[in-house]
Design a protein around this motif. Sequence first.
Motif, PDB file in Angstrom:
ATOM      1  N   ARG A 244       0.835  -1.201   0.000  1.00  0.00           N
ATOM      2  CA  ARG A 244       0.000   0.000   0.000  1.00  0.00           C
ATOM      3  C   ARG A 244       0.868   1.248   0.000  1.00  0.00           C
ATOM      4  NH1 ARG A 244      -3.893  -0.543   4.925  1.00  0.00           N
ATOM      5  NH2 ARG A 244      -2.052  -1.543   5.836  1.00  0.00           N
ATOM      6  N   LEU A 245       0.388   2.234  -0.772  1.00  0.00           N
ATOM      7  CA  LEU A 245       1.070   3.519  -0.844  1.00  0.00           C
ATOM      8  C   LEU A 245       0.073   4.595  -0.458  1.00  0.00           C
ATOM      9  CD1 LEU A 245       3.539   5.257  -1.692  1.00  0.00           C
ATOM     10  CD2 LEU A 245       2.542   5.322  -3.998  1.00  0.00           C
ATOM     11  N   PHE A 246       0.410   5.377   0.565  1.00  0.00           N
ATOM     12  CA  PHE A 246      -0.500   6.407   1.047  1.00  0.00           C
ATOM     13  C   PHE A 246       0.006   7.790   0.660  1.00  0.00           C
ATOM     14  CE2 PHE A 246      -0.966   2.866   4.056  1.00  0.00           C
ATOM     15  CZ  PHE A 246      -2.325   2.637   3.929  1.00  0.00           C
ATOM     16  N   THR A 247      -0.941   8.683   0.414  1.00  0.00           N
ATOM     17  CA  THR A 247      -0.570  10.057   0.087  1.00  0.00           C
ATOM     18  C   THR A 247      -0.133  10.792   1.349  1.00  0.00           C
ATOM     19  OG1 THR A 247      -2.843  10.824   0.409  1.00  0.00           O
ATOM     20  CG2 THR A 247      -2.226  10.124  -1.802  1.00  0.00           C
ATOM     21  N   SER A 248       0.620  11.854   1.136  1.00  0.00           N
ATOM     22  CA  SER A 248       1.002  12.705   2.256  1.00  0.00           C
ATOM     23  C   SER A 248      -0.181  13.566   2.667  1.00  0.00           C
ATOM     24  CB  SER A 248       2.182  13.600   1.862  1.00  0.00           C
ATOM     25  OG  SER A 248       3.288  12.825   1.442  1.00  0.00           O
ATOM     26  N   ARG A 249      -0.110  14.099   3.865  1.00  0.00           N
ATOM     27  CA  ARG A 249      -1.189  14.949   4.359  1.00  0.00           C
ATOM     28  C   ARG A 249      -1.404  16.134   3.409  1.00  0.00           C
ATOM     29  NH1 ARG A 249      -3.125  15.806   9.689  1.00  0.00           N
ATOM     30  NH2 ARG A 249      -1.359  14.631  10.533  1.00  0.00           N
ATOM     31  N   GLY A 250      -2.655  16.310   2.950  1.00  0.00           N
ATOM     32  CA  GLY A 250      -2.993  17.428   2.079  1.00  0.00           C
ATOM     33  C   GLY A 250      -2.523  17.282   0.648  1.00  0.00           C
ATOM     34  N   SER A 251      -2.059  16.088   0.261  1.00  0.00           N
ATOM     35  CA  SER A 251      -1.542  15.884  -1.091  1.00  0.00           C
ATOM     36  C   SER A 251      -2.310  14.769  -1.784  1.00  0.00           C
ATOM     37  CB  SER A 251      -0.052  15.526  -1.034  1.00  0.00           C
ATOM     38  OG  SER A 251       0.414  15.107  -2.302  1.00  0.00           O
ATOM     39  N   SER A 252      -2.395  14.853  -3.124  1.00  0.00           N
ATOM     40  CA  SER A 252      -3.041  13.793  -3.902  1.00  0.00           C
ATOM     41  C   SER A 252      -2.024  13.030  -4.735  1.00  0.00           C
ATOM     42  CB  SER A 252      -4.116  14.391  -4.826  1.00  0.00           C
ATOM     43  OG  SER A 252      -3.534  15.273  -5.765  1.00  0.00           O
ATOM     44  N   ASN A 253      -0.731  13.250  -4.466  1.00  0.00           N
ATOM     45  CA  ASN A 253       0.310  12.551  -5.210  1.00  0.00           C
ATOM     46  C   ASN A 253       0.219  11.049  -4.942  1.00  0.00           C
ATOM     47  OD1 ASN A 253       2.542  12.162  -6.829  1.00  0.00           O
ATOM     48  ND2 ASN A 253       3.981  12.361  -5.111  1.00  0.00           N
ATOM     49  N   GLY A 254      -0.052  10.284  -5.984  1.00  0.00           N
ATOM     50  CA  GLY A 254      -0.258   8.850  -5.842  1.00  0.00           C
ATOM     51  C   GLY A 254      -1.697   8.446  -6.049  1.00  0.00           C
ATOM     52  N   THR A 255      -2.614   9.412  -5.960  1.00  0.00           N
ATOM     53  CA  THR A 255      -4.036   9.133  -6.216  1.00  0.00           C
ATOM     54  C   THR A 255      -4.602  10.117  -7.241  1.00  0.00           C
ATOM     55  OG1 THR A 255      -4.720  10.536  -4.349  1.00  0.00           O
ATOM     56  CG2 THR A 255      -4.418   8.171  -3.913  1.00  0.00           C
ATOM     57  N   GLU A 256      -3.711  10.712  -8.044  1.00  0.00           N
ATOM     58  CA  GLU A 256      -4.165  11.744  -8.977  1.00  0.00           C
ATOM     59  C   GLU A 256      -5.125  11.207 -10.037  1.00  0.00           C
ATOM     60  OE1 GLU A 256      -0.442   9.811 -10.207  1.00  0.00           O
ATOM     61  OE2 GLU A 256      -0.944  11.021  -8.449  1.00  0.00           O
ATOM     62  N   LYS A 257      -4.986   9.941 -10.385  1.00  0.00           N
ATOM     63  CA  LYS A 257      -5.847   9.377 -11.426  1.00  0.00           C
ATOM     64  C   LYS A 257      -7.284   9.212 -10.930  1.00  0.00           C
ATOM     65  CE  LYS A 257      -5.270   6.055 -15.206  1.00  0.00           C
ATOM     66  NZ  LYS A 257      -4.429   6.841 -16.112  1.00  0.00           N
TER      67      LYS A 257
ATOM     68  N   GLU B 145      -8.562  10.917  -8.501  1.00  0.00           N
ATOM     69  CA  GLU B 145      -9.076  12.265  -8.260  1.00  0.00           C
ATOM     70  C   GLU B 145      -9.613  12.878  -9.548  1.00  0.00           C
ATOM     71  OE1 GLU B 145      -9.567  13.645  -5.475  1.00  0.00           O
ATOM     72  OE2 GLU B 145      -8.415  12.352  -4.129  1.00  0.00           O
ATOM     73  N   ARG B 146      -8.934  12.633 -10.664  1.00  0.00           N
ATOM     74  CA  ARG B 146      -9.439  13.130 -11.950  1.00  0.00           C
ATOM     75  C   ARG B 146     -10.738  12.425 -12.324  1.00  0.00           C
ATOM     76  NH1 ARG B 146      -3.813  13.291 -13.401  1.00  0.00           N
ATOM     77  NH2 ARG B 146      -3.957  11.220 -14.357  1.00  0.00           N
ATOM     78  N   TYR B 147     -10.831  11.147 -11.958  1.00  0.00           N
ATOM     79  CA  TYR B 147     -12.079  10.432 -12.235  1.00  0.00           C
ATOM     80  C   TYR B 147     -13.232  11.036 -11.440  1.00  0.00           C
ATOM     81  CZ  TYR B 147     -15.706   6.908 -12.330  1.00  0.00           C
ATOM     82  OH  TYR B 147     -16.918   6.278 -12.466  1.00  0.00           O
ATOM     83  N   TRP B 148     -12.988  11.396 -10.186  1.00  0.00           N
ATOM     84  CA  TRP B 148     -14.052  12.021  -9.385  1.00  0.00           C
ATOM     85  C   TRP B 148     -14.541  13.303 -10.049  1.00  0.00           C
ATOM     86  CZ3 TRP B 148     -15.623   8.206  -7.209  1.00  0.00           C
ATOM     87  CH2 TRP B 148     -15.009   7.478  -6.205  1.00  0.00           C
ATOM     88  N   LYS B 149     -13.620  14.067 -10.587  1.00  0.00           N
ATOM     89  CA  LYS B 149     -14.004  15.313 -11.258  1.00  0.00           C
ATOM     90  C   LYS B 149     -14.907  15.023 -12.456  1.00  0.00           C
ATOM     91  CE  LYS B 149     -12.009  19.517 -13.269  1.00  0.00           C
ATOM     92  NZ  LYS B 149     -10.744  20.229 -13.605  1.00  0.00           N
ATOM     93  N   SER B 150     -14.548  14.001 -13.234  1.00  0.00           N
ATOM     94  CA  SER B 150     -15.368  13.621 -14.385  1.00  0.00           C
ATOM     95  C   SER B 150     -16.714  13.063 -13.937  1.00  0.00           C
ATOM     96  CB  SER B 150     -14.634  12.581 -15.235  1.00  0.00           C
ATOM     97  OG  SER B 150     -13.417  13.087 -15.739  1.00  0.00           O
ATOM     98  N   LEU B 151     -16.693  12.265 -12.871  1.00  0.00           N
ATOM     99  CA  LEU B 151     -17.928  11.658 -12.376  1.00  0.00           C
ATOM    100  C   LEU B 151     -18.920  12.723 -11.929  1.00  0.00           C
ATOM    101  CD1 LEU B 151     -19.506   9.062 -11.458  1.00  0.00           C
ATOM    102  CD2 LEU B 151     -18.445   9.409  -9.212  1.00  0.00           C
ATOM    103  N   LYS B 152     -18.452  13.690 -11.152  1.00  0.00           N
ATOM    104  CA  LYS B 152     -19.355  14.726 -10.655  1.00  0.00           C
ATOM    105  C   LYS B 152     -19.983  15.510 -11.801  1.00  0.00           C
ATOM    106  CE  LYS B 152     -16.235  16.336  -7.733  1.00  0.00           C
ATOM    107  NZ  LYS B 152     -15.598  17.207  -6.708  1.00  0.00           N
ATOM    108  N   ALA B 153     -19.179  15.842 -12.804  1.00  0.00           N
ATOM    109  CA  ALA B 153     -19.711  16.571 -13.952  1.00  0.00           C
ATOM    110  C   ALA B 153     -20.677  15.704 -14.751  1.00  0.00           C
ATOM    111  CB  ALA B 153     -18.566  17.050 -14.844  1.00  0.00           C
ATOM    112  N   GLY B 154     -20.307  14.441 -14.969  1.00  0.00           N
ATOM    113  CA  GLY B 154     -21.154  13.547 -15.750  1.00  0.00           C
ATOM    114  C   GLY B 154     -22.481  13.258 -15.083  1.00  0.00           C
TER     115      GLY B 154
END
Length: 379
Positions: free
Chosen positions: A113-126, A128-137
């Motif tokens: 398992r790889l966890f992001t740092s506090r306040g960062s999305s590095n490692g989960t950016e993909k 996070e982009r899907y969430w943006k598309s999902l909310k709009a869709g």
Amino acid sequence: KSYDVPPFHVIQGDIFDAEDVVARDGFKYVLAFIDVRSGAVFQYFMRSKSEALDGFKQFEIWLELQSPHIANKWGHVPKVSCICFDREGALTTTFGGMASVADQYFIDRGYNRLFTSRGSSNGTEKIERYWKSLKAGVRVNLLTAGFTDFMYFDAAHHFCYHYNRLLTAANRISDSESPYESLGLKVDRKYLRVFGSMGSRLVKNKSLTAIDFPGAPCIFIGYGTDTHGYRVVIPGDRGSSMRIDVDKDAVINSSILATKAFVAKCRSDTLCDHMLPWVDVMFRPMDMLSLRSDLGSSIESFPGIPSDGGPVFEGFSQEHLDMLGRPVLKSFLPDGADKNRDFVGKVVSIDHDENSGGVMFEILYEDGDREDIPIDELR
């Protein structure tokens, strides 16, 4: 970044919070896992974040079911090696503390398992982009169909289903394939329909007269997950409410206008008062009420709901509309053959000929072919 790894070697996971939404079935969260290589997404709806581990186990089951198809294309069975999360308390402890049940499960299964740092999305950016598309869709789906947030998670299901079967920049394997195609999974885009479209479903064991409409109206809201077919809203008879079911015999016409006309009919005709309790919950009020003045009296008659025999709908008579969903048998004698060849199909849509203005019907045959024919030939 370049993800030169096998499919599902690395996945990213996260939980989307929709707590402010009052949706049917009481769902509040979307748990999703995305393959960083193909962009394929698995979604799991939850009422509580405590269900997150159950959601991951369902992802494991889904991946195991798809493994033979993926292995057939890639030459090996997919195996998850690394899971990237933010520090979500439902899937791990938050910055230390006692190990959770989920922590122990991942350790026992041998997942890195790889966890992001506090306040960062590095490692989960993909993801996070899907969430943006999902909310709009989801918002586009709801607004276009006129649904309230009561159907929020149905719209989310519909979005993800299409996302996996259409081209997306999230696919790092090929820019000319959908995520599922790149994995080796079967994709049939002819099966896709517009969210909220009106349709008709076959009513079996029903005796019909010559003037009866052969199907019952329904509203498309998604696809079956454990049953083949379309997920549809089925209006109840007088004195009963609607129900939601998966029907493999439903014919969906991909017409939002027809759905809005159906709702406007329900809200303007006293014969349909028994439908108002669920119609007013599912559909937004203002757009639907204004539709009556936009369409005029053309919404007075609609197949499958109570009617006193009103005028036409959008340039089509009631006879034309009653053709939708009806079975068609085309028979002809091929060259050199000694007997006719039959093709069975259904009427799936209606339109006007661009040149003559005459009424044309689109026929979908069982072998997948489509044909436009005039009403005179259909009779």
